[in-house]
Design a protein around this motif. Structure first.
Motif, PDB file in Angstrom:
ATOM      1  N   ALA A   1      43.104  45.538  45.872  1.00 54.13           N
ATOM      2  CA  ALA A   1      42.674  44.985  47.160  1.00 54.13           C
ATOM      3  C   ALA A   1      41.159  44.902  47.240  1.00 54.13           C
ATOM      4  CB  ALA A   1      43.221  45.847  48.295  1.00 54.13           C
ATOM      5  N   ARG A   2      40.481  45.937  46.752  1.00 55.60           N
ATOM      6  CA  ARG A   2      39.022  45.945  46.792  1.00 55.60           C
ATOM      7  C   ARG A   2      38.451  44.873  45.860  1.00 55.60           C
ATOM      8  NH1 ARG A   2      36.684  50.037  49.441  1.00 55.60           N
ATOM      9  NH2 ARG A   2      34.722  49.729  48.330  1.00 55.60           N
ATOM     10  N   ILE A   3      39.079  44.713  44.705  1.00 55.06           N
ATOM     11  CA  ILE A   3      38.608  43.684  43.769  1.00 55.06           C
ATOM     12  C   ILE A   3      38.810  42.294  44.359  1.00 55.06           C
ATOM     13  CG2 ILE A   3      38.998  42.631  41.503  1.00 55.06           C
ATOM     14  CD1 ILE A   3      39.783  45.439  40.494  1.00 55.06           C
ATOM     15  N   SER A   4      39.961  42.066  44.970  1.00 59.89           N
ATOM     16  CA  SER A   4      40.262  40.754  45.560  1.00 59.89           C
ATOM     17  C   SER A   4      39.283  40.408  46.670  1.00 59.89           C
ATOM     18  CB  SER A   4      41.691  40.732  46.101  1.00 59.89           C
ATOM     19  OG  SER A   4      42.614  40.882  45.050  1.00 59.89           O
ATOM     20  N   LYS A   5      38.908  41.417  47.457  1.00 58.08           N
ATOM     21  CA  LYS A   5      37.961  41.178  48.542  1.00 58.08           C
ATOM     22  C   LYS A   5      36.575  40.842  47.987  1.00 58.08           C
ATOM     23  CE  LYS A   5      35.928  43.279  52.667  1.00 58.08           C
ATOM     24  NZ  LYS A   5      35.814  44.524  53.493  1.00 58.08           N
ATOM     25  N   ALA A   6      36.172  41.563  46.954  1.00 57.84           N
ATOM     26  CA  ALA A   6      34.833  41.355  46.380  1.00 57.84           C
ATOM     27  C   ALA A   6      34.765  40.066  45.569  1.00 57.84           C
ATOM     28  CB  ALA A   6      34.443  42.546  45.516  1.00 57.84           C
ATOM     29  N   ILE A   7      35.879  39.739  44.882  1.00 57.73           N
ATOM     30  CA  ILE A   7      35.900  38.545  44.015  1.00 57.73           C
ATOM     31  C   ILE A   7      37.090  37.695  44.445  1.00 57.73           C
ATOM     32  CG2 ILE A   7      35.846  37.734  41.629  1.00 57.73           C
ATOM     33  CD1 ILE A   7      35.148  40.597  40.797  1.00 57.73           C
ATOM     34  N   PRO A   8      36.901  36.823  45.438  1.00 59.44           N
ATOM     35  CA  PRO A   8      38.038  36.105  46.015  1.00 59.44           C
ATOM     36  C   PRO A   8      38.620  35.000  45.148  1.00 59.44           C
ATOM     37  CG  PRO A   8      35.996  35.436  47.077  1.00 59.44           C
ATOM     38  CD  PRO A   8      35.648  36.555  46.157  1.00 59.44           C
ATOM     39  N   GLU A   9      37.917  34.586  44.100  1.00 60.42           N
ATOM     40  CA  GLU A   9      38.444  33.517  43.255  1.00 60.42           C
ATOM     41  C   GLU A   9      38.119  33.795  41.793  1.00 60.42           C
ATOM     42  OE1 GLU A   9      34.568  30.543  43.881  1.00 60.42           O
ATOM     43  OE2 GLU A   9      36.606  29.802  44.204  1.00 60.42           O
ATOM     44  N   GLY A  10      38.910  33.150  40.910  1.00 59.77           N
ATOM     45  CA  GLY A  10      38.644  33.275  39.483  1.00 59.77           C
ATOM     46  C   GLY A  10      39.267  34.491  38.836  1.00 59.77           C
ATOM     47  N   ILE A  11      40.156  35.187  39.539  1.00 58.24           N
ATOM     48  CA  ILE A  11      40.772  36.379  38.957  1.00 58.24           C
ATOM     49  C   ILE A  11      42.192  36.537  39.513  1.00 58.24           C
ATOM     50  CG2 ILE A  11      39.770  37.871  40.737  1.00 58.24           C
ATOM     51  CD1 ILE A  11      39.559  40.077  38.590  1.00 58.24           C
ATOM     52  N   LYS A  12      43.137  36.818  38.646  1.00 57.87           N
ATOM     53  CA  LYS A  12      44.515  37.076  39.054  1.00 57.87           C
ATOM     54  C   LYS A  12      44.866  38.486  38.621  1.00 57.87           C
ATOM     55  CE  LYS A  12      49.145  35.066  39.056  1.00 57.87           C
ATOM     56  NZ  LYS A  12      49.974  33.917  38.611  1.00 57.87           N
ATOM     57  N   LEU A  13      45.238  39.307  39.602  1.00 54.69           N
ATOM     58  CA  LEU A  13      45.433  40.727  39.355  1.00 54.69           C
ATOM     59  C   LEU A  13      46.917  41.082  39.296  1.00 54.69           C
ATOM     60  CD1 LEU A  13      42.763  42.077  41.875  1.00 54.69           C
ATOM     61  CD2 LEU A  13      42.504  41.874  39.402  1.00 54.69           C
ATOM     62  N   LYS A  14      47.219  42.019  38.416  1.00 52.36           N
ATOM     63  CA  LYS A  14      48.571  42.553  38.310  1.00 52.36           C
ATOM     64  C   LYS A  14      48.466  44.065  38.176  1.00 52.36           C
ATOM     65  CE  LYS A  14      52.826  42.266  35.570  1.00 52.36           C
ATOM     66  NZ  LYS A  14      53.472  41.636  34.379  1.00 52.36           N
ATOM     67  N   THR A  15      49.179  44.778  39.057  1.00 50.37           N
ATOM     68  CA  THR A  15      49.127  46.233  38.977  1.00 50.37           C
ATOM     69  C   THR A  15      50.069  46.735  37.882  1.00 50.37           C
ATOM     70  OG1 THR A  15      50.816  46.400  40.694  1.00 50.37           O
ATOM     71  CG2 THR A  15      48.524  46.522  41.406  1.00 50.37           C
ATOM     72  N   LEU A  16      49.596  47.713  37.124  1.00 48.43           N
ATOM     73  CA  LEU A  16      50.346  48.242  35.983  1.00 48.43           C
ATOM     74  C   LEU A  16      50.395  49.767  36.042  1.00 48.43           C
ATOM     75  CD1 LEU A  16      48.747  46.058  33.151  1.00 48.43           C
ATOM     76  CD2 LEU A  16      51.001  45.696  34.190  1.00 48.43           C
ATOM     77  N   SER A  17      51.509  50.315  35.564  1.00 50.39           N
ATOM     78  CA  SER A  17      51.644  51.768  35.463  1.00 50.39           C
ATOM     79  C   SER A  17      51.380  52.203  34.031  1.00 50.39           C
ATOM     80  CB  SER A  17      53.053  52.200  35.878  1.00 50.39           C
ATOM     81  OG  SER A  17      54.001  51.700  34.932  1.00 50.39           O
ATOM     82  N   MET A  18      51.285  53.498  33.817  1.00 48.75           N
ATOM     83  CA  MET A  18      51.101  53.998  32.454  1.00 48.75           C
ATOM     84  C   MET A  18      52.321  53.679  31.595  1.00 48.75           C
ATOM     85  SD  MET A  18      48.247  55.118  31.626  1.00 48.75           S
ATOM     86  CE  MET A  18      48.801  55.781  30.053  1.00 48.75           C
TER      87      MET A  18
END
Length: 682
Positions: free
Chosen positions: A442-459
């Motif tokens: 969420a913090r990354i998306s707010k700081a960098i609103p475009e050019g990045i697609k995030l996926k959460t991963l577990s160990m």
């Protein structure tokens, strides 16, 4: 009525023409800018009322209106000879300077006669300048019937003298257009040719000339090319004032505190070397405390990067704290700009030295920056409050304007290079994949609103290699992976983390060869880049004498052997030469040029025969111009502009043919300045 020489000329011309006169015409007559003309006439209305006249301003220009007899009366007064025309500000500055140099009580009538005003006017001037003097811990001693005198410590006298002299230099419009290492140009354009009443002429001209001579003679031994121009001029002023006071036996009191600050610093050794040459020149002894103050000026004037790693880390953290004063969008732009971060760190090192030691600096663009970029200037001013808190000192408007230039250039650079970013696939890793990684995403998306697609991963996802489509993994703990790049950050994504993330993303965004969408030139960015490139070319320029029998391929080998990146230079020049030689027989030179992948800055050199080139009888010299492989539009324009000037500028061509390096460098500087001027006008 007392007027400045320039305002007197403006009024006389308008009265004699008796019609509307364009501001451009007045600027040409006064040999100044239109902005200066408007500044001169800003407060004239009240003065003209005394003659029952008024100054009308329209698109057609300026016109003085009123009865003819009133115009004639004013014109007659302006024509009166023998009056020292000073405006109120100039007179008060001159009065301050006279008080600073006077060792005895002087009666008001003495100053009244000097400035051709009444004693009451001088008394009012003293009231007006007293608050300014108090800022330097100086007080006015007034003894009725005996006179007036300044009281204070020697170092405070020097600070005040330096301040008022520097303010006069900042008002000099030649400051940005001279080679400050050329002592003749500096002496005449800054310190001498500044009007009959200039404060700068009150500096001891003999001491000034001799200091400049020492600097010119030993500029290489003293590494003077490592100084910022404003800092260099400030150092000269400090030395002229210090030597003048030492000769009058008005030395600064010994201070173990000042000595302990710098005696182990390399700047103290350089100051000692500088003092040695000055002691010989002036036959004086310069005590250690004076050398310590010279060292502080050297530290505050040099262009340096922090070499101590711990100190560099501290500075970087201070920059991160400063950037919190900017809105989110600007902060992300600044953090993503490595050139800005490096440039500001380099600038802050001497800035903090100046602030901690109360050393002045003067920014000739302060008024322009604070006006044209008002909002940015105010945000930068707020950011500087953190520096003030850290070092318990006041950051001057001049320093704020310098930092605003760095910020503004970065923001405009971002606009110029705005990219249509493809989405970079990034995995955000935490133990479960739903806790810290979700917050971090969420913090990354707010700081960098475009050019990045995030996926959460577990160990567990990492263990099972469920990250193969990820180009970058962002983790809150250290992941030892060989097949994918990992960036370790804190869970709250602080500014340092964000800066590192943006540095990782930039090359990924550019992988697909994304083209800039916005090619609009921005004034501040173009000025800064063009100026830096121009200085780089001047500093790297060299002339060489080569064997008369060499052919072009041999010349290429010679050129590459004199470059640090010799192999890349040789390969690039040979590749370009295979496309065909550029031999300008009509202009008697050969052009060798290429785009070189490994060089850090553009390079220019000239090759000359001992007598005549045997294989090229009509050729006088070889012009070599090397650009970076990824040269910017401005770099390409500037290098092209220089090469084109060889053909278009007969004087430059003559200097190039004769091969005198000093003449070439002086004219090359003029050409580069013309290019920067055209960038501004464009």
């Amino acid at each position: 009525m007392i007027y400045s020489p320039r305002l007197k000329k403006i009024l006389e011309y308008c009265l004699e023409m008796d019609a509307y006169v364009s501001v451009d015409t007045l600027a040409n007559i006064c040999k100044t800018s239109t902005r200066t003309i408007f500044r001169e006439i800003k407060d004239i209305d009240q003065d003209l009322k005394a003659y029952d006249l008024q100054l009308t301003k329209t698109k057609a220009g300026l016109c003085i209106e009123g009865k003819e007899e009133n115009k004639a009366f004013l014109l007659k007064e302006l024509k009166v000879q023998g009056i020292a025309y000073l405006d109120k500000t100039e007179r008060r500055n001159m009065l301050i300077f006279e008080l600073l140099h006077s060792e005895d009580l002087e009666k008001l009538i003495h100053y009244a006669g000097m400035f051709q005003v009444s004693e009451a006017t001088i008394s009012n001037d003293l009231d007006a300048i007293e608050p300014w003097l108090q800022t330097y811990d100086l007080s006015l001693l007034r003894k009725p019937g005996f006179g007036v005198q300044l009281i204070g410590k020697e170092e405070n006298f020097r600070r005040a003298i330096t301040s008022i002299v520097n303010q006069s230099i900042v008002q000099n419009e030649q400051l940005q257009r001279i080679n400050f290492l050329d002592s003749s140009s500096l002496l005449h354009q800054i310190f001498i040719d500044t009007g009959s009443q200039s404060i700068l002429k009150l500096l001891d001209q003999d001491i000034l000339t001799r200091v400049l001579h020492v600097f010119e003679t030993y500029q290489h031994e003293l590494s003077l090319d490592r100084y910022a121009s404003v800092g260099y001029i400030g150092l000269i002023i400090h030395l002229v004032i210090a030597i003048d006071r030492i000769q009058k036996h008005e030395a600064i009191e010994e201070s173990n505190e000042v000595l302990s600050m710098v005696h182990m610093d390399p700047a103290f050794q350089q100051a000692r070397k500088m003092a040695y040459y000055l002691e010989i020149e002036f036959d004086i002894d310069i005590p250690d405390v004076e050398i310590a103050f010279i060292a502080l000026h050297i530290k505050g004037a040099k262009i340096t990067r922090p070499e101590d790693k711990a100190h560099a880390t501290t500075l970087k953290q201070q920059v991160y704290e400063m950037l919190k004063s900017f809105d989110e969008a600007k902060r992300v732009i600044l953090l993503s700009d490595e050139e800005f971060m490096n440039g500001l760190l380099t600038h802050l090192e001497p800035t903090i030295i100046r602030l901690k030691n109360n050393l002045p600096i003067y920014n000739p663009l302060k008024e322009t920056i604070s006006t044209m970029y008002h909002d940015l200037y105010e945000q930068t001013k707020q950011a500087c409050q953190y520096i003030e808190k850290c070092y318990d000192c006041k950051v001057s408007d001049d320093e704020i304007a310098f930092i605003t230039m760095h910020v503004g250039a970065s923001i405009e650079r971002n606009q110029q290079k705005k990219l249509k970013k493809r989405e970079v696939m990034c995995g955000v890793v935490c133990a479960s994949g739903i806790g810290v990684s979700a917050l971090l995403s969420a913090r990354i998306s707010k700081a960098i609103p475009e050019g990045i697609k995030l996926k959460t991963l577990s160990m567990e996802d990492i263990t099972r290699h469920h990250y193969e489509d990820m180009e970058l993994l962002i983790s809150t703990f250290d992941l030892q992976l060989d097949d994918t790049e990992v960036l370790m950050v804190t869970p709250l994504l602080n500014d340092e983390d964000l800066h590192q993330l943006l540095m990782k993303l930039h090359p990924l965004w550019e992988k697909e060869g994304i083209k800039p969408l916005n090619k609009q030139s921005n004034l501040l960015y173009r000025i800064k880049e063009a100026s830096h490139l121009a200085v780089d070319i001047l500093e790297e320029f060299q002339t060489y004498t080569i064997d008369d029998t060499l052919k072009i391929n041999d010349m290429i080998h010679f050129v590459s052997s004199h470059c640090r990146e010799s192999e890349s230079v040789y390969t690039a020049l040979m590749k370009r030469e295979q496309m065909g030689s550029v031999i300008m027989e009509d202009f008697h030179f050969i052009l060798l040029h290429a785009l070189v992948p490994d060089i850090k800055k553009p390079m220019m050199m000239c090759l000359y025969p001992k007598q005549h080139f045997q294989h090229y009888p009509n050729i006088c010299f070889v012009q070599v111009m090397l650009m970076r492989k990824d040269a910017s539009e401005i770099e390409q324009e500037l290098c092209s502009y220089i090469n084109r000037s060889i053909i278009e500028d007969d004087v430059f061509l003559t200097y190039m043919q004769k091969g005198n390096r000093e003449d070439i460098v002086k004219h090359l500087q003029m050409i580069e300045e013309q290019y920067v001027k055209e960038c501004i006008e464009e």
